[in-house]
Design a protein around this motif. Structure first.
Motif, PDB file in Angstrom:
ATOM      1  N   THR A 292       1.015  -1.417  -0.368  1.00 41.12           N
ATOM      2  CA  THR A 292      -0.174   0.058  -0.208  1.00 41.12           C
ATOM      3  C   THR A 292       1.073   1.282  -0.233  1.00 41.12           C
ATOM      4  OG1 THR A 292      -0.191  -0.090   2.328  1.00 41.12           O
ATOM      5  CG2 THR A 292      -2.295  -1.141   1.168  1.00 41.12           C
ATOM      6  N   ALA A 293       1.705   1.274   0.918  1.00 42.46           N
ATOM      7  CA  ALA A 293       3.195   2.413   0.513  1.00 42.46           C
ATOM      8  C   ALA A 293       3.607   2.058  -0.917  1.00 42.46           C
ATOM      9  CB  ALA A 293       4.092   2.171   1.237  1.00 42.46           C
ATOM     10  N   LEU A 294       3.337   0.929  -1.598  1.00 45.58           N
ATOM     11  CA  LEU A 294       3.957   1.124  -2.884  1.00 45.58           C
ATOM     12  C   LEU A 294       3.148   1.818  -3.747  1.00 45.58           C
ATOM     13  CD1 LEU A 294       6.304  -1.564  -4.630  1.00 45.58           C
ATOM     14  CD2 LEU A 294       5.074   0.042  -5.444  1.00 45.58           C
ATOM     15  N   ILE A 295       1.675   1.547  -3.310  1.00 49.15           N
ATOM     16  CA  ILE A 295       1.278   1.571  -4.251  1.00 49.15           C
ATOM     17  C   ILE A 295       0.892   4.343  -4.439  1.00 49.15           C
ATOM     18  CG2 ILE A 295      -1.445   2.394  -4.792  1.00 49.15           C
ATOM     19  CD1 ILE A 295      -1.776  -0.656  -3.980  1.00 49.15           C
ATOM     20  N   GLY A 303       4.924   7.704   1.146  1.00 54.61           N
ATOM     21  CA  GLY A 303       5.164   6.187   1.265  1.00 54.61           C
ATOM     22  C   GLY A 303       4.249   5.884   2.575  1.00 54.61           C
ATOM     23  N   GLU A 304       3.122   6.489   2.733  1.00 53.36           N
ATOM     24  CA  GLU A 304       2.471   6.204   4.424  1.00 53.36           C
ATOM     25  C   GLU A 304       1.958   4.686   3.825  1.00 53.36           C
ATOM     26  OE1 GLU A 304       1.283   9.125   6.643  1.00 53.36           O
ATOM     27  OE2 GLU A 304       2.210  10.053   6.926  1.00 53.36           O
ATOM     28  N   PRO A 305       1.991   4.281   4.196  1.00 54.72           N
ATOM     29  CA  PRO A 305       1.072   2.291   4.239  1.00 54.72           C
ATOM     30  C   PRO A 305      -0.264   2.966   4.372  1.00 54.72           C
ATOM     31  CG  PRO A 305       3.089   1.558   5.370  1.00 54.72           C
ATOM     32  CD  PRO A 305       3.123   3.391   5.236  1.00 54.72           C
ATOM     33  N   LYS A 308      -4.977  -2.029   5.561  1.00 52.59           N
ATOM     34  CA  LYS A 308      -5.621  -3.008   4.951  1.00 52.59           C
ATOM     35  C   LYS A 308      -6.690  -3.924   5.063  1.00 52.59           C
ATOM     36  CE  LYS A 308      -1.664  -5.384   2.668  1.00 52.59           C
ATOM     37  NZ  LYS A 308      -0.625  -6.127   2.129  1.00 52.59           N
ATOM     38  N   TYR A 309      -7.648  -3.608   4.850  1.00 55.88           N
ATOM     39  CA  TYR A 309      -8.954  -4.502   5.261  1.00 55.88           C
ATOM     40  C   TYR A 309      -9.460  -4.413   4.118  1.00 55.88           C
ATOM     41  CZ  TYR A 309      -8.026  -2.317   9.778  1.00 55.88           C
ATOM     42  OH  TYR A 309      -7.188  -2.199  11.254  1.00 55.88           O
ATOM     43  N   VAL A 310      -9.481  -3.703   2.705  1.00 52.14           N
ATOM     44  CA  VAL A 310      -9.623  -3.770   1.619  1.00 52.14           C
ATOM     45  C   VAL A 310      -8.830  -4.193   0.927  1.00 52.14           C
ATOM     46  CG1 VAL A 310     -11.029  -2.559  -0.348  1.00 52.14           C
ATOM     47  CG2 VAL A 310     -12.010  -2.686   1.922  1.00 52.14           C
ATOM     48  N   PHE A 311      -8.817  -4.898   0.057  1.00 55.17           N
ATOM     49  CA  PHE A 311      -6.717  -5.172  -0.700  1.00 55.17           C
ATOM     50  C   PHE A 311      -6.632  -3.901  -1.685  1.00 55.17           C
ATOM     51  CE2 PHE A 311      -5.957  -8.359   2.341  1.00 55.17           C
ATOM     52  CZ  PHE A 311      -6.684  -9.276   2.894  1.00 55.17           C
ATOM     53  N   PRO A 312      -5.378  -4.585  -1.616  1.00 52.56           N
ATOM     54  CA  PRO A 312      -4.988  -3.602  -3.070  1.00 52.56           C
ATOM     55  C   PRO A 312      -5.515  -4.849  -4.342  1.00 52.56           C
ATOM     56  CG  PRO A 312      -3.660  -3.999  -2.089  1.00 52.56           C
ATOM     57  CD  PRO A 312      -4.021  -4.831  -1.081  1.00 52.56           C
ATOM     58  N   THR A 313      -6.391  -5.975  -4.688  1.00 49.82           N
ATOM     59  CA  THR A 313      -7.263  -6.588  -5.354  1.00 49.82           C
ATOM     60  C   THR A 313      -8.189  -6.167  -6.012  1.00 49.82           C
ATOM     61  OG1 THR A 313      -7.470  -8.027  -4.075  1.00 49.82           O
ATOM     62  CG2 THR A 313      -5.302  -8.771  -5.473  1.00 49.82           C
ATOM     63  N   GLU A 314      -9.284  -5.319  -5.069  1.00 47.70           N
ATOM     64  CA  GLU A 314      -9.538  -4.781  -4.969  1.00 47.70           C
ATOM     65  C   GLU A 314      -9.750  -3.127  -5.546  1.00 47.70           C
ATOM     66  OE1 GLU A 314     -12.680  -5.885  -2.255  1.00 47.70           O
ATOM     67  OE2 GLU A 314     -14.191  -4.432  -2.856  1.00 47.70           O
ATOM     68  N   LYS A 315      -9.185  -2.382  -4.209  1.00 43.18           N
ATOM     69  CA  LYS A 315      -8.841  -1.108  -4.604  1.00 43.18           C
ATOM     70  C   LYS A 315      -7.376  -0.703  -4.385  1.00 43.18           C
ATOM     71  CE  LYS A 315     -13.228   1.134  -3.726  1.00 43.18           C
ATOM     72  NZ  LYS A 315     -14.172   0.345  -2.933  1.00 43.18           N
ATOM     73  N   GLY A 316      -6.777  -1.091  -6.073  1.00 43.68           N
ATOM     74  CA  GLY A 316      -5.515  -0.857  -5.346  1.00 43.68           C
ATOM     75  C   GLY A 316      -4.821   0.841  -6.143  1.00 43.68           C
ATOM     76  N   LEU A 317      -4.308   1.060  -6.893  1.00 39.72           N
ATOM     77  CA  LEU A 317      -3.648   1.641  -7.564  1.00 39.72           C
ATOM     78  C   LEU A 317      -4.877   3.046  -8.367  1.00 39.72           C
ATOM     79  CD1 LEU A 317      -0.813   3.044  -8.022  1.00 39.72           C
ATOM     80  CD2 LEU A 317      -0.508   2.150  -9.959  1.00 39.72           C
TER      81      LEU A 317
END
Lengths: 601, 164, 252
Positions: A292-295, A303-305, A308-317
């Motif tokens: 999430t910090a990378l995103i 780069g603040e994370p 992760k209650y909703v995963f990047p595969t659902e809501k990412g970049l």
């Protein structure tokens, strides 16, 4: 056209990974390439290639000659003439450049006969050291982009099933099943999806990803292309540590060539598929390896994370479904598609399939990159492949998983390395760093080192991590400096627990691991620092005193030459003495003495 | 410091015109600018903020969060001592001490004459040749506590042994 | 949708944070970095609660956790209480000068430790001031650096061009960490001195001239020919009300 496998040509492969380059391999490559150029006047047809890191930096610069299968070590530009005269022209070996096995004392002709390589099983590293990473032709000749062509004959679900059946788990540290991650992104609605390659390798002591990005950039592109078809993504990003200059150059070259030859762009291989990749350089922040910090870093923020209650595969970049995988994970994908899931899953253990690349470093004889099947024991890696401990000293611990991991003691050397076994031993796989430590390593200082590292890398957003790590560091530093007391260990454990459950991201959650694992296996060392004000390993300066054992000292003077404080004196061939008032306790003499004559009081 | 500002104007302009005015290119612009100017001049950060229509305070926050950047001019010879684990257990701390003893600078500082600056960096990935020091992109391997003195001297600077 | 919190059933909207739903139902979960004007960011971790999702228990930050299923929540357990105690202890040690933290330190029964305290500091890095300034539209301040070096600052620690001296940051700060000093007709904040506007009716200094100008430019529809302080503005509005009521009785 020349091909890698054409027997008429002699191929000279010069390792130009960062390690060998630091030892001057580029000069060797240039000398060979210019001497063997088109007007060389030499009858034998040759071509010279600069390859990526062979992973055996200790012995570099390395030069390999095919098809003779000869490997030369420590090659310098002045050796080039002899190599050309003897080996290229006459097929003879230059004996002094061969590797000499320290145990059998025999010279070895090819790296394939050396334990360091013989016992490895290369999948992710299959091309590195064999091809010129800047050459698309080399990649194609080595079988590159065939997996992509095969993937074009498969449906997206077929590809997902193949990856799922292979059992591939993320190689970045968490070990999440890759196929399941891809599928959870594939089922998301919409056509705006992203793929990301996490090349922000930050674990100190780890350089697997650097070696793959430098030495075989096309395998990452191919892996991402295959995923793009399975998931329905059209844009990819490779996030690379800014410090990895050569990796960025080679990745850029690979992308440029891929675009020029129809492997990236709007109409890939004229099959109507669109996918392209952009490189994003990191800014020097270990925390950006957290997804999430990378995103948020790619989006243009600090780069603040995020929780992760909703995963990047659902809501990412940019809020869109995104798959993020580590470099090594991507490097395995073409092989799984090309050779099939069954073959891949036949290697490894029940829950950890395939191989893992480890960076074996520290106090071990053969330092470098090692790729072995999951399930190989620590003993095999450290002793059979690594050649055992430097200077014949005693093994104390091996640190795995970087700052998120822990230290594993001698009694667990027969542990079969895989994701779950390392976790139950109180450590974790992490990205694959294996730092070997001997009896001259202080485990309390190791805990302090990692806490110090993490204190500087914490993004500072959440209280447990920002405040907790620096307070744990305060306590452990106090112990190393002789100010420890009986309340310290329970306070460390309590703070550790708070960080593990209340931190916002994995950096904070795993930060206590080095402390907790060293407390678990080396508690007596902490006690020694606190109660006796003594550092048994001779590392913590204010708790250490070095002296020379007159029975063992033969007066060779090696220590005197290198003492930065000028604290050692003695006559030649007479036992030497350390002047305690001048000694700065740097430990150089202790580590350097070939007779183990310098001791810790 | 107006003179200093204007001498970077060309670098700032040439950096910014390579990128669209979108927030996501701020990192890349800062990296390019750092390479051209050997640090991030204030005017450069202000221009970047204007170009991507983001508040200056946020761009400044990024410049201080990411340790690749320096807001003060770096030395002619910028020394990066690797403090990765492998280098650390092979005593990189001693090298850092030696630099302080001879040049009087700590990590993050630049010497008074502008010749040297020091930084500790995270693992460079050359662990097999630890301890590693990188000076202006040149990688030095297996650097010992006496070795670093030799390197500094070889860079053409006479080191005063009694330097405070 | 319905969720259960400490045995009590409450309504919740899909996707809203657990904290928003519980606050609306009058259930209290402690926070330090939350303000209802902004989305939660999960910085202080005081609002950690236990969520049971179909048998799977986990600890989550209520201010960032989105409600998407019918969960069961427990807001206090021995484990959670220990976390909150340690968080308050850590914050107190960081900023023992803050009266709020001193109060919480005793309220939570934090045990004494040998850790160093800093009585000069008051900021807990909750980020509310930064968000407030962003909302105002100035974005003059930000959190710079990282780790324990992270701190609130204007760029280069100098007066920021875009700061209008409104003092919203100081007002929203839970620990009074932002210095705003008013003397005569000047307000000193963030390395700058702002001239204050005197109320046309009562003469009291009520806002910075720069602030008034800034808002007038942003929202010309609210501009007023007279510069009035809050009290006088209310008085004027009330008198207009009275006038209207007199002229049109019964119509409010």
């Amino acid at each position: 056209m020349k091909t890698i496998n054409d027997p008429e040509f002699k191929k000279i492969l010069v390792c130009c990974g960062t390690g060998c380059q630091a030892n001057g391999s580029m000069a060797v490559y240039k000398a060979l390439a210019s001497r063997l150029g088109p007007d060389s006047g030499i009858e034998v047809s040759t071509y010279t290639k600069a390859t990526g890191c062979n992973g055996w930096c200790e012995q570099g610069p390395l030069v390999k000659i095919l098809p003779d299968d000869i490997t030369y070590c420590h090659v310098e530009p002045k050796d080039v003439e002899e190599i050309i005269e003897k080996t290229i022209k006459q097929g003879e070996v230059v004996k002094k450049l061969l590797y000499r096995d320290p145990v059998t004392k025999k010279q070895v002709r090819s790296h394939h006969e050396i334990d360091f390589y013989r016992k490895q099983h290369k999948i992710a590293l299959r091309h590195i050291g064999e091809i010129d990473p800047a050459s698309l032709d080399d990649y194609l000749e080595a079988g590159g982009y065939q997996a992509l062509r095969k993937a074009f004959t498969m449906s997206p679900q077929d590809i997902l099933d193949e990856i799922k059946r292979s059992g591939l788990r993320g190689r970045g540290g968490a070990g999440f099943p890759t196929g399941i991650k891809w599928e959870s992104c594939a089922i998301q609605p919409g056509t705006d999806k992203y793929l990301v390659c996490n090349g922000d390798e930050g674990d100190p002591g780890a350089f697997m990803d650097r070696s793959i990005m430098e030495g075989d950039p096309h395998t990452i592109i191919e892996g991402m292309l295959i995923a793009s078809m399975a998931i329905g993504a059209h844009r990819g990003f490779i996030y690379v540590r800014d410090e990895y200059g050569l990796a960025i150059i080679n990745l850029n070259l690979a992308i440029r060539d891929a675009r020029a030859h129809g492997y990236l762009g709007m109409d890939i291989l004229e099959r109507g598929w669109a996918f392209d990749i952009e490189i994003v350089r990191g800014g020097g922040a270990f925390v950006c390896g957290e997804e999430t910090a990378l995103i948020t870093s790619i989006e243009g923020n600090v780069g603040e994370p995020r929780d992760k209650y909703v995963f990047p595969t659902e809501k990412g970049l940019w809020g869109k479904p995104t798959v993020i995988n580590n470099v090594e994970t991507w490097a395995n994908v073409p092989v799984i598609i090309q050779e099939g899931a069954e073959k891949f899953s036949s290697i490894g253990t029940e829950k950890s399939k395939g191989t893992k690349v480890f960076s074996l470093v520290g106090k071990v004889v053969n330092t470098g990159l090692v790729e072995v099947p999951m399930g190989t024991t620590l003993r095999e890696i450290i002793y059979d492949i690594g050649g055992g401990i430097l200077k014949g000293r005693g093994f104390k611990a091996v640190q795995t998983g970087g700052p998120s991991g822990g230290c594993i003691p001698a009694e667990l050397l027969d542990l079969q390395v895989d994701f779950d076994s390392l976790t139950s031993a109180g450590s974790m796989m992490g990205s694959g760093g294996l730092i070997v430590m001997d009896e001259h390593t202080c485990m309390v200082e190791v805990a302090r080192y990692y806490l110090n590292f993490l204190a500087g890398e914490s993004c500072g957003k959440c209280v447990p991590c920002r405040e907790g790590i620096s307070r744990m560091l305060e306590i452990v530093t106090g112990i190393c400096e002789g100010r420890g007391d009986s309340s310290d260990l329970s306070l460390l454990e309590e703070l550790g627990e708070t960080l593990q459950v209340a931190s916002s991201c994995a950096l904070g959650k795993t930060a206590p691991n080095p402390v907790l694992s060293t407390l678990r296996y080396f508690r007596e060392e902490y006690e020694s620092h606190i109660r006796e004000h003594r550092c048994p390993a001779g590392v913590c300066r204010s708790l250490t005193e070095f002296y020379v054992d007159p029975e063992l000292c033969n007066g060779c003077g090696l220590c005197v030459k290198n003492c930065p404080a000028g604290a050692i004196s003695g006559e030649k061939k007479e036992p030497h003495v350390i002047e305690q008032e001048i000694c700065i306790r740097c430990g150089d003499c202790f580590n350097r003495c070939n007779f183990q004559a310098v001791k810790v009081k | 410091m107006a003179g200093e500002a204007s001498c970077f104007q060309a670098q700032i302009e040439s950096t910014i015109q390579n990128y669209p005015g979108e927030k996501r290119y701020v990192l890349a612009m800062m990296q390019d600018l750092q390479r051209k100017c050997n640090y991030l001049p204030r005017e450069g950060l202000e221009e970047i903020a204007r170009h991507v229509e983001t508040p200056f305070a946020r761009v400044y926050a990024m410049a201080t969060f990411y340790k690749a950047f320096s807001l003060v001019p770096r030395g002619q010879f910028h020394m990066k001592v690797c403090d990765g684990t492998a280098c650390h257990i092979k005593s990189s701390a001693v090298i850092i001490d030696q630099v302080y003893n001879t040049l009087g600078i700590k990590p993050g500082e630049t010497s008074g004459d502008g010749m040297f600056s020091l930084e500790t960096v995270n693992c460079i990935g050359a662990c097999a040749i630890a301890p590693v020091v990188v000076i202006n992109d040149k990688v030095y391997s297996k650097v010992s506590s006496s070795g670093i003195l030799e390197i500094i001297n070889a860079l053409g600077v006479n080191v005063d042994e009694d330097h405070q | 949708m319905k969720i259960v919190v400490d045995g009590q059933e409450i309504t919740a909207e899909y996707g809203e944070s657990l904290l928003e739903a519980t606050r609306r139902a009058g259930i209290s979960i402690p926070t330090l970095c939350y303000h209802e004007a902004f989305k939660g960011e999960g910085r202080c971790r005081l609002c950690m609660v236990e969520v049971n999702q179909g048998g799977r228990k986990s600890l989550v930050a209520a201010c960032t956790y989105p409600i998407r299923e019918e969960i069961e929540v427990t807001t206090s357990t021995p484990s959670i209480d220990k976390i909150r105690r340690n968080i308050i202890m850590l914050l107190y040690k960081r900023a023992s000068g803050s009266l709020l933290l001193q109060k919480l330190y005793h309220e939570y029964g934090c045990p004494e430790t040998k850790l160093q305290e800093n009585p000069e500091e008051r900021c807990i890095l909750c980020n509310l001031c930064v968000k407030a300034c962003e909302e105002v539209g100035a974005s003059a301040i930000s959190l710079i650096m990282r780790g324990t070096e992270k701190r609130l600052a204007t760029p280069y620690d100098q007066a920021a061009d875009v700061c209008v001296g409104c003092g919203t940051c100081a007002r929203v700060c839970p620990t009074g960490a932002i210095e705003m000093v008013e003397e005569d007709n000047l307000r000193a904040i963030w390395h700058k001195k702002f001239e204050l506007q005197a109320c046309d009716h009562c003469g009291k200094y009520y806002a910075a001239k720069a602030e008034i100008g800034y808002f007038a430019e942003k929202h010309p529809e609210f501009d007023h020919p007279e510069k009035l302080c809050e009290t006088c503005r209310k008085r004027e509005l009330a008198s207009k009300f009275m006038e209207y009521n007199t002229n049109y009785p019964g119509r409010v």
